[in-house]
Design a protein around this motif. Structure first.
Motif, short mmCIF file in Angstrom:
data_model
loop_
_atom_site.label_atom_id
_atom_site.label_comp_id
_atom_site.label_asym_id
_atom_site.label_seq_id
_atom_site.Cartn_x
_atom_site.Cartn_y
_atom_site.Cartn_z
N LEU A 1 1.39 -3.66 -36.69
CA LEU A 1 1.45 -3.49 -38.15
C LEU A 1 0.57 -4.51 -38.88
N LEU A 2 0.65 -5.78 -38.44
CA LEU A 2 -0.13 -6.80 -39.14
C LEU A 2 -1.63 -6.55 -39.04
N LEU A 3 -2.12 -6.25 -37.85
CA LEU A 3 -3.56 -6.04 -37.69
C LEU A 3 -4.02 -4.77 -38.39
N ALA A 4 -3.17 -3.71 -38.34
CA ALA A 4 -3.56 -2.47 -39.02
C ALA A 4 -3.59 -2.67 -40.52
N GLY B 1 -6.03 -2.14 -35.70
CA GLY B 1 -4.65 -1.64 -35.51
C GLY B 1 -4.53 -0.82 -34.24
N VAL B 2 -5.48 0.11 -33.98
CA VAL B 2 -5.46 0.91 -32.75
C VAL B 2 -5.61 0.02 -31.52
N LEU B 3 -6.47 -1.01 -31.59
CA LEU B 3 -6.62 -1.94 -30.49
C LEU B 3 -5.30 -2.66 -30.20
N GLN C 1 11.79 14.48 -20.81
CA GLN C 1 12.56 13.43 -21.47
C GLN C 1 12.12 12.04 -20.98
N TYR C 2 11.83 11.98 -19.69
CA TYR C 2 11.39 10.70 -19.12
C TYR C 2 10.03 10.30 -19.70
N LEU C 3 9.11 11.25 -19.78
CA LEU C 3 7.78 10.93 -20.34
C LEU C 3 7.89 10.57 -21.83
N PHE C 4 8.79 11.24 -22.53
CA PHE C 4 8.98 10.92 -23.94
C PHE C 4 9.51 9.49 -24.11
N ALA C 5 10.44 9.11 -23.23
CA ALA C 5 11.00 7.76 -23.30
C ALA C 5 9.93 6.71 -23.01
N LEU C 6 9.05 7.04 -22.07
CA LEU C 6 7.99 6.08 -21.73
C LEU C 6 6.93 5.96 -22.85
N SER C 7 6.61 7.09 -23.51
CA SER C 7 5.49 7.09 -24.46
C SER C 7 5.92 7.07 -25.91
N ARG C 8 7.22 7.00 -26.20
CA ARG C 8 7.67 7.06 -27.59
C ARG C 8 7.11 5.91 -28.42
N GLU C 9 7.35 4.69 -27.98
CA GLU C 9 6.88 3.55 -28.77
C GLU C 9 5.36 3.44 -28.79
N PRO C 10 4.65 3.61 -27.65
CA PRO C 10 3.17 3.60 -27.74
C PRO C 10 2.62 4.64 -28.72
N ILE C 11 3.28 5.85 -28.71
CA ILE C 11 2.80 6.87 -29.65
C ILE C 11 3.08 6.45 -31.09
N LEU C 12 4.27 5.90 -31.34
CA LEU C 12 4.57 5.43 -32.69
C LEU C 12 3.63 4.31 -33.11
N TRP C 13 3.30 3.44 -32.15
CA TRP C 13 2.35 2.36 -32.49
C TRP C 13 0.98 2.91 -32.87
N LEU C 14 0.51 3.90 -32.10
CA LEU C 14 -0.81 4.49 -32.39
C LEU C 14 -0.80 5.22 -33.74
N VAL C 15 0.30 6.01 -33.97
CA VAL C 15 0.37 6.73 -35.24
C VAL C 15 0.43 5.74 -36.41
N SER C 16 1.27 4.71 -36.27
CA SER C 16 1.39 3.72 -37.34
C SER C 16 0.07 2.98 -37.55
N ALA C 17 -0.60 2.64 -36.43
CA ALA C 17 -1.87 1.92 -36.55
C ALA C 17 -2.91 2.76 -37.30
N VAL C 18 -2.94 4.09 -36.96
CA VAL C 18 -3.90 4.96 -37.65
C VAL C 18 -3.51 5.14 -39.11
N LEU C 19 -2.22 5.35 -39.38
CA LEU C 19 -1.77 5.60 -40.74
C LEU C 19 -2.01 4.38 -41.63
N PHE C 20 -1.43 3.23 -41.22
CA PHE C 20 -1.61 2.03 -42.06
C PHE C 20 -3.05 1.52 -42.04
N GLY C 21 -3.70 1.76 -40.89
CA GLY C 21 -5.09 1.32 -40.81
C GLY C 21 -6.00 2.08 -41.75
#
Length: 453
Positions: free
Chosen positions: A60-63, A71-73, A98-118
């Motif tokens: 969030l801070l870098l984005a 932010g994406v980096l 469900q397992y793949l969603f659990a593994l990628s949920r936060e990375p996906i949220l980070w990427l989406v947030s980085a792109v949005l706020f960035g």
């Protein structure tokens, strides 16, 4: 984490591989500290299961601070730091999705947030850069307008100074020209010096008059008697006399022939020729002149000046010659030339016949403070009072100073009687004066007319 105080979009030493160096430093420091704490204090699971996850901080801070790229980096580094070597086992209750969603949920949220706020930050950066560009353009235009204004102001001031200088020069030239528009030769020669100084601005100059075949210096300015050896007269044998008087030609040392003729006597020399009669009355010689002041225009101005002065002097000379033959002045008083001869004749006659001849001199004071009209009014009042208050045998005259000194010649009147007449004249003159001139000091001096042997 240290917040950067200034965002710059220009590629340069502050960027590395397209990313801001300060963002890379902040990212490395954060994950070094966070992973160090996880290994030493935590359970070594990279804060997995902690909500909200600490790795949101750099994303969030870098984005928000630097934009989409940083932010994406940060999101990618956070995802690698979270899952590299830290893959949890799949529970029996979860299927693959469900397992793949659990593994990628936060990375996906980070990427989406980085792109949005960035992108929001990038829009702000673009608007800021646009405003900066507009500000720089406005500043450049303001500086250009300021420079143009200063240049225009300087040009205006120079023009004003030049116009004012020209007006002062024209006015001064007019005043100097008026000073030679006189009928008295002495006054003309005094005005000549002012006129030469105004027009030519020389360091040294001299005025010569032609008298009995000689050019004789009557006035000079700037001469140093110890260091300068300029001639004070020229006769017909001198080349300068022959050229100026004989040929009536102007001499300028810029010409080789004229330099030999001048022979170190000066820079310019010109004949004083009357434009009315062609008579040569003298010469003006300039001994020293500034190098930059000697030009074609200067020589032409000097030629006109010589003709101007020559005409004025010739006119004054003719006036003097005519005035010497006059019997009466404009105020109906005897002229000084006539009264001089008459007074001497009466004195000689009185010495033979045994009577005295005396004179009364009437001299007004403070004439320099009066205007020309006031001086004329004063002379008229004195002349009228003198004519009306005299006996038939008394002779009233102008003593030749054009309204500055009057006189009365008393035939057969001793000195004591002359004093009585002077008192009577003083009362008559005071009564004849206009109110504005009543305070003018006037002296009445009596003396005996002596015979010149």
């Amino acid at each position: 984490m240290t917040a950067a105080s200034d965002d710059r979009t220009d590629a340069g030493p502050r960027r590395f591989l397209g990313f801001r160096r300060v963002a890379l430093v902040e990212l490395v420091l954060f994950f070094a500290v966070a992973l160090g704490l996880d290994l030493t204090v935590g359970d070594g699971l990279r804060f997995d299961g902690v909500q909200p996850h600490p790795f949101w901080i750099p994303v969030l801070l870098l984005a928000i601070q630097y934009g989409t790229g940083e932010g994406v980096l940060a999101a990618l580094v956070a995802s690698v730091a979270l899952r590299l070597g830290n893959m949890p086992e799949q529970p029996i209750s979860q299927d693959l999705y469900q397992y793949l969603f659990a593994l990628s949920r936060e990375p996906i949220l980070w990427l989406v947030s980085a792109v949005l706020f960035g992108e929001l930050r990038m829009r702000q950066i673009r608007e800021r850069d646009g405003l900066r560009a507009d500000l720089d353009l406005a500043r450049a235009e303001a500086e250009a307008i300021t420079r143009s204004y200063r240049q225009l102001k300087s040009v205006k001031e120079n023009l004003e100074t030049r116009v004012a200088g020209q007006l002062r020069t024209v006015f001064t030239l007019y005043q100097a020209a008026k000073s030679i528009d006189r009928l008295d030769e002495g006054e003309v020669m005094l005005g000549v010096a002012d006129l030469i100084r105004t027009v030519m601005k020389p360091d040294k100059f001299s005025l010569f008059l032609l008298n009995n075949g000689l050019l004789e210096s009557v006035t000079n300015e700037g001469w140093d008697d110890e260091n300068d050896s300029y001639s004070r007269w020229f006769d017909h044998s001198h080349a300068l006399f022959e050229t100026v008087v004989g040929r009536q030609r102007l001499i300028c040392v810029a010409r080789d022939e004229d330099e030999r003729i001048m022979a170190g006597e000066g820079v310019l020399a010109g004949p004083l020729v009357s434009s009315d009669t062609g008579e040569v009355v003298g010469m003006v010689k300039i001994e020293s002149l500034g190098f930059t002041d000697l030009s074609v225009n200067t020589v032409e101005n000097f030629r006109i000046l010589c003709e101007w002065i020559g005409t004025a002097l010739a006119k004054a000379k003719r006036y003097r010659e005519v005035n010497e033959q006059r019997l009466f002045t404009d105020d109906e008083l005897y002229s000084s030339t006539f009264i001089g001869r008459q007074a001497e004749f009466l004195a000689r006659l009185g010495r033979r016949m045994g009577f005295e001849t005396t004179s009364i001199t009437i001299r007004p004071g403070g004439l320099s403070r009066l205007s020309a009209a006031q001086r004329a009014e004063l002379a008229s009042a004195i002349g009228r009072a003198v004519r009306d208050g005299l006996r038939d045998t008394d002779l009233a005259c102008d003593f030749g100073q054009h309204g500055a000194v009057f006189g009365v010649v008393l035939t057969g009147t001793p000195l004591a009687g002359a004093r009585l007449v002077a008192a009577k004249l003083e009362a008559a003159v005071r009564e004849a004066l206009p109110p504005a001139l009543s305070a003018i000091p006037i002296t009445f001096a009596t003396e005996r007319v002596e015979v010149r042997e």
